[in-house]
Design a protein around this motif. Structure first.
Motif, PDB file in Angstrom:
ATOM      1  N   ASP A 124       0.822  -1.205   0.000  1.00 50.89           N
ATOM      2  CA  ASP A 124       0.000   0.000   0.000  1.00 50.89           C
ATOM      3  C   ASP A 124       0.859   1.260   0.000  1.00 50.89           C
ATOM      4  OD1 ASP A 124      -2.630   1.411   0.362  1.00 50.89           O
ATOM      5  OD2 ASP A 124      -1.684   2.000   2.253  1.00 50.89           O
ATOM      6  N   THR A 187     -11.529  -5.988   7.967  1.00 51.18           N
ATOM      7  CA  THR A 187     -12.522  -4.990   8.347  1.00 51.18           C
ATOM      8  C   THR A 187     -12.190  -4.486   9.741  1.00 51.18           C
ATOM      9  OG1 THR A 187     -14.255  -6.039   7.015  1.00 51.18           O
ATOM     10  CG2 THR A 187     -14.961  -4.500   8.727  1.00 51.18           C
ATOM     11  N   LEU A 188     -12.029  -3.164   9.858  1.00 45.17           N
ATOM     12  CA  LEU A 188     -11.745  -2.523  11.137  1.00 45.17           C
ATOM     13  C   LEU A 188     -12.996  -1.807  11.625  1.00 45.17           C
ATOM     14  CD1 LEU A 188      -8.301  -0.877  10.271  1.00 45.17           C
ATOM     15  CD2 LEU A 188      -8.683  -3.060  11.425  1.00 45.17           C
ATOM     16  N   LYS A 198      -7.311   6.950  13.456  1.00 45.33           N
ATOM     17  CA  LYS A 198      -8.012   6.139  12.451  1.00 45.33           C
ATOM     18  C   LYS A 198      -7.060   5.749  11.322  1.00 45.33           C
ATOM     19  CE  LYS A 198     -11.909   6.578   9.181  1.00 45.33           C
ATOM     20  NZ  LYS A 198     -12.825   5.464   9.547  1.00 45.33           N
ATOM     21  N   ARG A 199      -6.256   6.713  10.863  1.00 45.96           N
ATOM     22  CA  ARG A 199      -5.294   6.436   9.789  1.00 45.96           C
ATOM     23  C   ARG A 199      -4.188   5.499  10.262  1.00 45.96           C
ATOM     24  NH1 ARG A 199      -6.418  11.944   8.446  1.00 45.96           N
ATOM     25  NH2 ARG A 199      -4.725  12.666   9.784  1.00 45.96           N
ATOM     26  N   GLU A 202      -5.518   1.967  10.196  1.00 42.71           N
ATOM     27  CA  GLU A 202      -5.596   1.504   8.812  1.00 42.71           C
ATOM     28  C   GLU A 202      -4.206   1.172   8.276  1.00 42.71           C
ATOM     29  OE1 GLU A 202      -7.122   3.221   4.507  1.00 42.71           O
ATOM     30  OE2 GLU A 202      -8.039   3.972   6.348  1.00 42.71           O
ATOM     31  N   ARG A 203      -3.233   2.016   8.606  1.00 43.47           N
ATOM     32  CA  ARG A 203      -1.857   1.762   8.154  1.00 43.47           C
ATOM     33  C   ARG A 203      -1.336   0.439   8.707  1.00 43.47           C
ATOM     34  NH1 ARG A 203       2.772   1.371   9.973  1.00 43.47           N
ATOM     35  NH2 ARG A 203       2.029   1.811  12.081  1.00 43.47           N
ATOM     36  N   TRP A 206      -2.836  -2.361   6.640  1.00 44.98           N
ATOM     37  CA  TRP A 206      -2.260  -2.430   5.293  1.00 44.98           C
ATOM     38  C   TRP A 206      -0.841  -2.998   5.310  1.00 44.98           C
ATOM     39  CZ3 TRP A 206      -4.669  -2.750   1.040  1.00 44.98           C
ATOM     40  CH2 TRP A 206      -5.803  -1.992   0.746  1.00 44.98           C
ATOM     41  N   VAL A 214      -8.537  -3.292   2.787  1.00 44.18           N
ATOM     42  CA  VAL A 214      -8.846  -2.879   4.154  1.00 44.18           C
ATOM     43  C   VAL A 214     -10.118  -2.040   4.135  1.00 44.18           C
ATOM     44  CG1 VAL A 214      -8.108  -1.560   6.164  1.00 44.18           C
ATOM     45  CG2 VAL A 214      -6.434  -2.904   4.881  1.00 44.18           C
ATOM     46  N   HIS A 215     -11.117  -2.463   4.898  1.00 41.25           N
ATOM     47  CA  HIS A 215     -12.369  -1.722   5.030  1.00 41.25           C
ATOM     48  C   HIS A 215     -12.361  -1.036   6.395  1.00 41.25           C
ATOM     49  CE1 HIS A 215     -13.613  -3.946   1.487  1.00 41.25           C
ATOM     50  NE2 HIS A 215     -13.338  -5.079   2.116  1.00 41.25           N
ATOM     51  N   ASP A 216     -12.103   0.258   6.383  1.00 44.51           N
ATOM     52  CA  ASP A 216     -11.964   1.010   7.630  1.00 44.51           C
ATOM     53  C   ASP A 216     -13.312   1.604   8.023  1.00 44.51           C
ATOM     54  OD1 ASP A 216     -11.277   2.516   9.767  1.00 44.51           O
ATOM     55  OD2 ASP A 216      -9.644   3.595   8.795  1.00 44.51           O
TER      56      ASP A 216
END
Length: 222
Positions: A124, A187-188, A198-199, A202-203, A206, A214-216
């Motif tokens: 990513d 899925t988060l 949040k980022r 997600e990081r 990934w 990735v479904h955030d």
């Protein structure tokens, strides 16, 4: 009626976003309109460059109480008529090829002042690097990043590895974040205190070598 989001009303959030835009050097706040509905911020107006548009969105996301952004800002640059599609295509190709962390598999399609990135990469961070390489180029008004990840082999402990990564992160409270892995997709869900958290979550997801999507769905609460 002014809706309350946490301890802040929509009017409070609107004022704070306007102040943050005015505090952001890359942005001419006078050209951007701000509307807020139940914590959702809608930005409108015109800016002189795509980086300024991105900076405006990031500024709004920094404000406490903002739950989502609707970006209706358009780019109108003084050099739009002097920079041709061919000029942009050449600069984009040059920028992508000079980035050591962007594979040759990334291709760019230019239509007017809008760029669409396609192809497949391993990680990513390479996809994000491709967008960063071109989004500040003169004449670029919008970047649509459609680069995908190469197929990954699923493993039974991928979910636990991602949880461990989130748990190691000093910026995150792992107890508020739920990780569910199905095949190669993550899925988060849960809650965090800021968009930065949040980022980060997600990081972390990934970064797994076994994840292709990735479904955030984490909510930002204040």
């Amino acid at each position: 009626m002014s809706v309350s989001t946490g301890n802040r009303s929509d009017q409070d959030i609107q004022t704070a976003v306007q102040d943050e835009l005015d505090w952001t050097p890359e942005v001419d706040a006078a050209g951007i309109g701000v509307a807020v509905d139940d914590g959702v911020v809608a930005l409108s107006g015109e800016v002189s460059s795509y980086p300024a548009r991105l900076a405006a969105k990031r500024a709004a996301l920094r404000v406490r109480g903002v739950t989502a952004i609707v970006d209706n800002v358009s780019v109108h640059s003084n050099w739009s008529t002097s920079v041709t599609e061919t000029d942009i295509a050449k600069e984009v190709e040059h920028a992508l090829r000079w980035m050591s962390n962007v594979p040759d598999t990334v291709k760019a399609e230019v239509e007017g002042h809008d760029i669409t990135l396609t192809g497949a990469v391993t990680w990513d961070f390479q996809r994000r690097a491709a967008q960063r390489a071109i989004q500040h180029l003169k004449g670029v008004h919008y970047v649509n990043n459609l680069v995908t990840l190469t197929p990954r082999a699923s493993v039974p402990d991928a979910e636990q590895r991602i949880r461990n990564a989130i748990n190691r992160n000093a910026q995150l409270d792992a107890d508020t974040i739920t990780v569910v892995v199905s095949g190669n997709e993550v899925t988060l869900t849960g809650t965090v205190a800021s968009w930065a958290e949040k980022r980060e979550a997600e990081r972390a997801a990934w970064a797994s070598p076994h994840v292709s999507a990735v479904h955030d769905r984490i909510s930002v609460l204040y």
